[in-house]
Design a protein around this motif. Structure first.
Motif, PDB file in Angstrom:
ATOM      1  N   SER A  21       0.822  -1.203   0.000  1.00 30.44           N
ATOM      2  CA  SER A  21       0.000   0.000   0.000  1.00 30.44           C
ATOM      3  C   SER A  21       0.863   1.263   0.000  1.00 30.44           C
ATOM      4  O   SER A  21       0.589   2.213  -0.745  1.00 30.44           O
ATOM      5  CB  SER A  21      -0.934   0.005   1.218  1.00 30.44           C
ATOM      6  OG  SER A  21      -1.727   1.173   1.258  1.00 30.44           O
ATOM      7  N   ASP A  70      -7.015   0.911   5.276  1.00 33.19           N
ATOM      8  CA  ASP A  70      -6.820  -0.507   5.550  1.00 33.19           C
ATOM      9  C   ASP A  70      -5.554  -0.949   4.821  1.00 33.19           C
ATOM     10  O   ASP A  70      -5.173  -0.370   3.795  1.00 33.19           O
ATOM     11  CB  ASP A  70      -8.016  -1.325   5.048  1.00 33.19           C
ATOM     12  CG  ASP A  70      -9.169  -1.346   6.040  1.00 33.19           C
ATOM     13  OD1 ASP A  70      -8.987  -0.843   7.169  1.00 33.19           O
ATOM     14  OD2 ASP A  70     -10.248  -1.846   5.691  1.00 33.19           O
ATOM     15  N   SER A  82      -5.874  -1.400   1.103  1.00 33.07           N
ATOM     16  CA  SER A  82      -6.388  -0.274   0.332  1.00 33.07           C
ATOM     17  C   SER A  82      -5.235   0.650  -0.023  1.00 33.07           C
ATOM     18  O   SER A  82      -4.291   0.808   0.761  1.00 33.07           O
ATOM     19  CB  SER A  82      -7.449   0.492   1.143  1.00 33.07           C
ATOM     20  OG  SER A  82      -8.010   1.537   0.395  1.00 33.07           O
ATOM     21  N   GLY A 108     -12.542   1.213   4.515  1.00 30.18           N
ATOM     22  CA  GLY A 108     -11.172   0.930   4.079  1.00 30.18           C
ATOM     23  C   GLY A 108     -10.357   2.188   3.929  1.00 30.18           C
ATOM     24  O   GLY A 108      -9.132   2.133   3.817  1.00 30.18           O
ATOM     25  N   GLN A 109     -11.024   3.332   3.934  1.00 32.51           N
ATOM     26  CA  GLN A 109     -10.379   4.639   3.877  1.00 32.51           C
ATOM     27  C   GLN A 109     -11.273   5.658   4.567  1.00 32.51           C
ATOM     28  O   GLN A 109     -12.495   5.658   4.383  1.00 32.51           O
ATOM     29  CB  GLN A 109     -10.089   5.069   2.445  1.00 32.51           C
ATOM     30  CG  GLN A 109     -11.262   4.990   1.509  1.00 32.51           C
ATOM     31  CD  GLN A 109     -11.637   3.584   1.095  1.00 32.51           C
ATOM     32  OE1 GLN A 109     -10.767   2.819   0.686  1.00 32.51           O
ATOM     33  NE2 GLN A 109     -12.894   3.238   1.219  1.00 32.51           N
ATOM     34  N   HIS A 126      -9.755  -0.359  -2.907  1.00 37.20           N
ATOM     35  CA  HIS A 126      -9.749  -1.250  -1.750  1.00 37.20           C
ATOM     36  C   HIS A 126      -9.808  -2.692  -2.235  1.00 37.20           C
ATOM     37  O   HIS A 126     -10.837  -3.148  -2.730  1.00 37.20           O
ATOM     38  CB  HIS A 126     -10.934  -0.943  -0.834  1.00 37.20           C
ATOM     39  CG  HIS A 126     -10.875  -1.657   0.479  1.00 37.20           C
ATOM     40  ND1 HIS A 126     -11.890  -1.600   1.413  1.00 37.20           N
ATOM     41  CD2 HIS A 126      -9.918  -2.446   1.034  1.00 37.20           C
ATOM     42  CE1 HIS A 126     -11.559  -2.330   2.468  1.00 37.20           C
ATOM     43  NE2 HIS A 126     -10.369  -2.848   2.255  1.00 37.20           N
ATOM     44  N   ASN A 173     -10.354  -5.644  -1.118  1.00 36.73           N
ATOM     45  CA  ASN A 173     -10.903  -6.514  -0.072  1.00 36.73           C
ATOM     46  C   ASN A 173     -11.423  -7.830  -0.617  1.00 36.73           C
ATOM     47  O   ASN A 173     -11.963  -8.638   0.134  1.00 36.73           O
ATOM     48  CB  ASN A 173     -12.008  -5.784   0.701  1.00 36.73           C
ATOM     49  CG  ASN A 173     -13.109  -5.260  -0.203  1.00 36.73           C
ATOM     50  OD1 ASN A 173     -12.999  -5.285  -1.428  1.00 36.73           O
ATOM     51  ND2 ASN A 173     -14.171  -4.758   0.395  1.00 36.73           N
TER      52      ASN A 173
END
Length: 598
Positions: A277, A349, A352, A407-408, A516, A518
């Motif tokens: 990230s 996250d 992310s 996630g943000q 993100h 995920n």
């Protein structure tokens, strides 16, 4: 010959001006407490003695070797401003752009004898040529260029004096803070909601925000949660007691004034993802400092933290050094934001990453007015009406906000100090109570709904982006394989919302700001396990249409770099050599299939 000058110190030298009858100055600018001061350059035969200091060595300008390179300087030619890194971490990026030298001189120059550590503010790089007269147009030109440059890239710079950071004792070493925070946790733990009667029905299907936007008239807030009147009353009293408690402990929300940065939770398999990230962040040309919080000492690796992360403008902090209370999973997030050194925080996250330089998000609406920006999940709000009864709020219309995707998060600790403390309370009692009330078994049940919930309970402002999250993946053998979700520019969304108030928006070409992952997480092992010989996010043409660049190739490069170059130092990556070979082979297969992947 380069001369690096530390800001935050007065460089006015009246004696030189009076004695030599001339003065050289650099353009001045102000921003968030940082100042550029006037500098005098004396005649060549009268260059004052001083001292040039670095971390590795010291050399005296009075020595013959040093004076030979400096005594002829009579004209200021160029000024280039270079961003410095976060003083809380203290590192030098591998590109070598950040200078680590400062100039100190004696009283003749109006400077203290001691050198300053060069970890705050800007550094000004002065380059001079001998025997060229000074031109009046040069400072004017530099001033204009400086103002334009600072306006465009202001948020890449840490514009704070070193002394502002020196006064802030690290929280994990601050005995007073530790004692006060322990008292707060005790008080929040005692204000425990009552939920012995709590029961929930089987999980219903979530209602998508696109579906809701098309048929909003017949949609009602769902409820699968049951709680006795006695438990509701007790929980309501406990919540009210916490609201009254917050002003007393708001001083625990600490930060360095005007600082901005990114917070990520690492540890275990999340540490390689956090590393990917940050590497993707650096591809956007952002210099924002990053603080990576690790759950406990077992997650700390000296080489990973002190070499790998520091090289890319990030540092590690261990949560167990701040508090001994047992926490896990989604609870880490609020603790990381609380303990971070930044005033303005982008929380990410570990899976992310930003698609653009996220610095500009701090400068524009809706962040400037609200101090809290969140992004939507795929579903409408999942909170039960019981939550609003317990928190003494009217039940909001479903149009007000969707379920959140955390996630943000963008949050101002200055504006939302009490919101953070209330979110801390919701997360402390989250797994047993508040997560259940706010998510009601919806996908991703955890901290995601606590941020808006805390702000609304305190009547604080927030903004949730109305542009719907876009799933990214591809169909393979008749099955859609979900990879992750795109989130869009809040400023563009805000401007459209001012013109047309809608609960949900789906624009033709919105600007992506966060991705993100995920679905298929960017941990090297997880990434490899989900490969099927084709790109995960669709063909190359789709990448170019969405982003204007091959974003999937970029993340492949960083995942391979982490596995192949850094894998041996990461505790969670076992047999990194074999993993490296398999990742390279898999990517070669995908590239080989590009001609037929349309």
């Amino acid at each position: 010959m380069h001369l690096t000058v530390a800001l935050g110190t007065d460089l006015w030298c009246p004696s030189a001006h009076q004695q030599y009858g001339h003065q050289r100055s650099v353009p001045s600018a102000t921003d968030q407490g940082a100042r550029l001061y006037e500098r005098c350059l004396p005649a060549e035969e009268n260059f004052p003695k001083g001292r040039l200091s670095s971390f590795a060595d010291e050399e005296h300008l009075g020595s013959s070797q040093a004076r030979s390179g400096l005594r002829q300087w009579t004209r200021l030619e160029t000024a280039v401003f270079i961003a410095d890194s976060s003083p809380s971490c203290g590192y030098i990026p591998r590109d070598g752009m950040i200078q680590t030298r400062v100039i100190c001189a004696g009283d003749e120059w109006g400077l203290p004898d001691a050198c300053y550590e060069p970890f705050s503010g800007l550094r000004m790089l002065l380059k001079a040529r001998p025997n060229i007269s000074f031109r009046f147009w040069l400072p004017l030109t530099l001033c204009v260029l400086l103002l334009v440059h600072l306006r465009l890239r202001a948020d890449d710079y840490e514009l704070h004096r070193w002394t502002a950071y020196q006064t802030r004792v690290p929280l994990d070493q601050d005995a007073h803070f530790q004692d006060r925070f322990a008292r707060l946790l005790t008080a929040l733990s005692k204000a425990k909601p009552q939920f012995s009667s709590l029961k929930q029905d089987d999980r219903p299907l979530e209602i998508g925000i696109r579906e809701f936007a098309e048929s909003a008239e017949g949609v009602e807030r769902r409820n699968i949660t049951h709680l006795s009147d006695a438990d509701i009353s007790t929980s309501k009293d406990a919540h009210s007691s916490v609201i009254r408690l917050l002003p007393e402990y708001e001083d625990l929300v600490t930060y360095s004034s005007h600082s901005r940065g990114i917070v990520i939770i690492g540890g275990g398999r999340f540490t390689p993802m956090a590393l990917v990230s940050v590497l993707m962040l650096r591809k956007t040309k952002s210099n924002l400092p990053v603080e990576v919080f690790l759950p406990d000492e077992t997650d700390y690796d000296e080489y990973t933290c002190e070499v790998i992360f520091k090289e890319i403008n990030a540092c590690c902090l261990v949560l167990s050094r701040f508090t001994k209370i047992p926490i896990a999973n989604y609870q880490y997030k609020v603790f990381g934001i609380l303990f971070s050194s930044f005033e303005d925080v982008i929380f990410l996250d570990a899976d992310s990453f930003p698609v653009i330089d996220p610095s500009k998000l701090f400068r524009f609406e809706p962040y400037t007015s609200t101090g809290l920006v969140t992004w939507p999940d795929f579903w409408i709000s999942s909170a039960t009406h019981l939550f609003y009864e317990i928190t003494n709020q009217p039940v909001p219309n479903l149009h007000e906000h969707a379920s959140s995707e955390s996630g943000q998060i963008l949050i101002s600790k200055r504006k939302h100090g009490r919101s953070l403390l209330l979110a801390l309370y919701y997360n402390l009692h989250g797994p047993a109570f508040y997560y259940k009330l706010l998510s009601q078994k919806a996908a991703g049940e955890g901290d995601k709904e606590t941020w808006i919930a805390a702000a609304t309970a305190l009547n604080n402002t927030y903004y949730q982006v109305r542009e719907g999250a876009q799933p990214v993946g591809r169909h393979l053998n008749g099955t859609y394989r979900y990879g992750g979700m795109l989130q869009y520019n809040p400023h563009d969304d805000y401007e459209q919302q001012q013109k047309n108030q809608v609960p949900f928006r789906e624009s033709e070409h919105p600007e992506s700001v966060f991705f993100h992952l995920n679905g298929v997480k960017p941990n090297p092992q997880d990434w490899l396990n989900n490969q099927h010989g084709l790109r995960l996010w669709g063909p190359l043409s789709e990448m170019m249409r969405r982003f204007g660049r091959d974003l999937e190739r970029e993340i492949w490069e960083e995942i391979i770099y982490v596995a192949c170059t850094l894998g041996k130092s990461l505790n969670c990556l076992k047999d990194s050599g074999d993993l490296c070979n398999k990742l390279n082979k898999s990517w070669d297969t995908i590239v080989g299939a590009e001609k037929i992947d349309v």
